[in-house]
Scaffold this active site. Structure first.
Site, PDB file in Angstrom:
ATOM      1  N   SER A  47     168.249 -12.139 102.803  1.00  0.00           N
ATOM      2  CA  SER A  47     167.546 -11.766 104.032  1.00  0.00           C
ATOM      3  C   SER A  47     167.878 -12.695 105.187  1.00  0.00           C
ATOM      4  CB  SER A  47     166.033 -11.784 103.789  1.00  0.00           C
ATOM      5  OG  SER A  47     165.613 -13.092 103.439  1.00  0.00           O
ATOM      6  N   LYS A  48     168.416 -13.873 104.884  1.00  0.00           N
ATOM      7  CA  LYS A  48     168.701 -14.854 105.926  1.00  0.00           C
ATOM      8  C   LYS A  48     169.844 -14.423 106.840  1.00  0.00           C
ATOM      9  CE  LYS A  48     165.539 -17.739 104.500  1.00  0.00           C
ATOM     10  NZ  LYS A  48     164.302 -17.962 105.260  1.00  0.00           N
ATOM     11  N   ASP A  49     170.633 -13.416 106.409  1.00  0.00           N
ATOM     12  CA  ASP A  49     171.644 -12.869 107.311  1.00  0.00           C
ATOM     13  C   ASP A  49     171.000 -12.375 108.603  1.00  0.00           C
ATOM     14  OD1 ASP A  49     173.477 -13.318 105.336  1.00  0.00           O
ATOM     15  OD2 ASP A  49     174.000 -11.215 105.011  1.00  0.00           O
ATOM     16  N   ALA A  52     170.065 -15.468 110.860  1.00  0.00           N
ATOM     17  CA  ALA A  52     171.255 -16.192 111.314  1.00  0.00           C
ATOM     18  C   ALA A  52     171.953 -15.425 112.433  1.00  0.00           C
ATOM     19  CB  ALA A  52     172.211 -16.420 110.148  1.00  0.00           C
TER      20      ALA A  52
END
Length: 346
Positions: A47-49, A52
């Site tokens: 989910s950090k895509d 970022a």
């Protein structure tokens, strides 16, 4: 979802629009319908895509990031991987201060993605000069032209999920969602998603997942930071020994605490029963679901969405390693059969 036969300019075009997948076995004994928002379908497998890409593009729009800039961030692994991935596409140098609690798999992945990695001791106070927070600040001060993303105190963390994850879940459930279960570390995922969903229907129950050894659950209930709550635990990317301002506690109805051991076994159970090879925090979120289900919280009409943050490949040296599980004391006579069966033919 985006059409599979489309052609994309680069991997960043694949961020978001992750699938909602029904949980058929792991929650079969509970009333209601249960679905996983499987974030490992992002190109960086977490989910950090979302944050970022969103934060870096916002920084570019505001002129904070310019050609030749160096991006600095603190991470337990997934955010760092996503930032490194975005940095490659956009041409920035990437420097990451990483907790030593991060798996060797994650650290190797960060190096492979071209990042300069500083591994910092996990079990020190946040204000200790060796902590990954303080190391990142020091590197930012020392490196000319650097930009410290600082995900823990960045409102854009919340905005990224408010503008993507929340609307996706609302659309995918056709507005039928009654409960959201999500792990809380920096708090951006649960806060942004919950904010959007509660604007559509304030009756949606938002349940945060915290770890034993973390201060977040008690802070939510008392608004007091209690150092006595803090002790070492193994789950990465869940819980905190500080109060991140990227967490909007007002949109979260309650927190459930889960143990390292049960979360690890539940992650492995998801692989065996649902065919979903997901990370430690996905096991933690599902463990919270199971605890709530056993308490009789859900009814037949409930539509429960659980966010699965990342992919199991990040945990091959931990949760999916029989050796590591044994070293933690996570195998006993009750669950020994959960060990992988390998037979070598000589």
């Amino acid at each position: 979802m985006k059409h599979r036969n489309q052609v994309f300019d680069n991997v960043l075009d694949l961020v978001g629009n992750t699938p909602l997948i029904k949980l058929n076995k792991v929650a079969s004994k509970f009333k209601g319908k249960f679905y996983a928002k499987v974030e490992s379908f992002n190109p960086g497998q977490s989910s950090k895509d979302r944050i970022a890409t969103y934060i870096i593009e916002e920084a570019e729009r505001k002129g904070i990031l310019t050609p030749g800039s160096t991006i600095i961030e603190t991470t337990s692994g997934n955010t760092g991987f996503s930032i490194a991935m975005v940095s490659i596409i956009k041409g920035y140098d990437c420097v990451l201060a990483v907790s030593s609690k991060s798996s060797a798999d994650k650290i190797d992945m960060l190096k492979t993605m071209g990042a300069k990695v500083y591994v910092c001791p996990a079990h020190v106070r946040a204000d200790d000069p060796r902590s990954y927070y303080q190391v990142a600040k020091r590197l930012h001060e020392e490196m000319k032209g650097s930009v410290y993303i600082n995900q823990y105190f960045n409102e854009l963390n919340i905005d990224a999920h408010y503008k993507s994850t929340g609307p996706e879940i609302w659309k995918q459930t056709e507005g039928k969602i009654t409960h959201l279960i999500a792990c809380s570390g920096t708090g951006g995922t649960i806060s942004g998603t919950a904010k959007y969903l509660k604007e559509q229907n304030p009756d949606i129950k938002v349940i945060g997942v915290d770890a034993f050894g973390s201060v977040i659950k008690k802070y939510h209930e008392t608004r007091e930071f209690d150092e006595k709550e803090i002790y070492p635990y193994r789950i990465e990317g869940l819980g905190k020994n500080l109060i991140p301002t990227a967490t909007n506690f007002d949109v979260i109805d309650e927190f459930v605490k889960v143990t390292d051991e049960e979360s690890a076994h539940t992650a492995r159970e998801l692989a065996r029963t649902e065919g979903l090879f997901v990370g430690y925090t996905s096991g933690a979120a599902t463990q919270a679901l199971k605890q709530l289900g056993e308490q009789g919280v859900f009814n037949e009409d409930d539509y429960v969405v659980v966010i699965f943050p990342d992919h199991g490949s990040r945990y091959m040296s931990k949760v999916y390693s029989d050796k590591w599980m044994q070293e933690q004391g996570f195998f006993d006579s009750v669950n020994a059969e959960a060990m992988q069966s390998i037979e070598y033919i000589k």
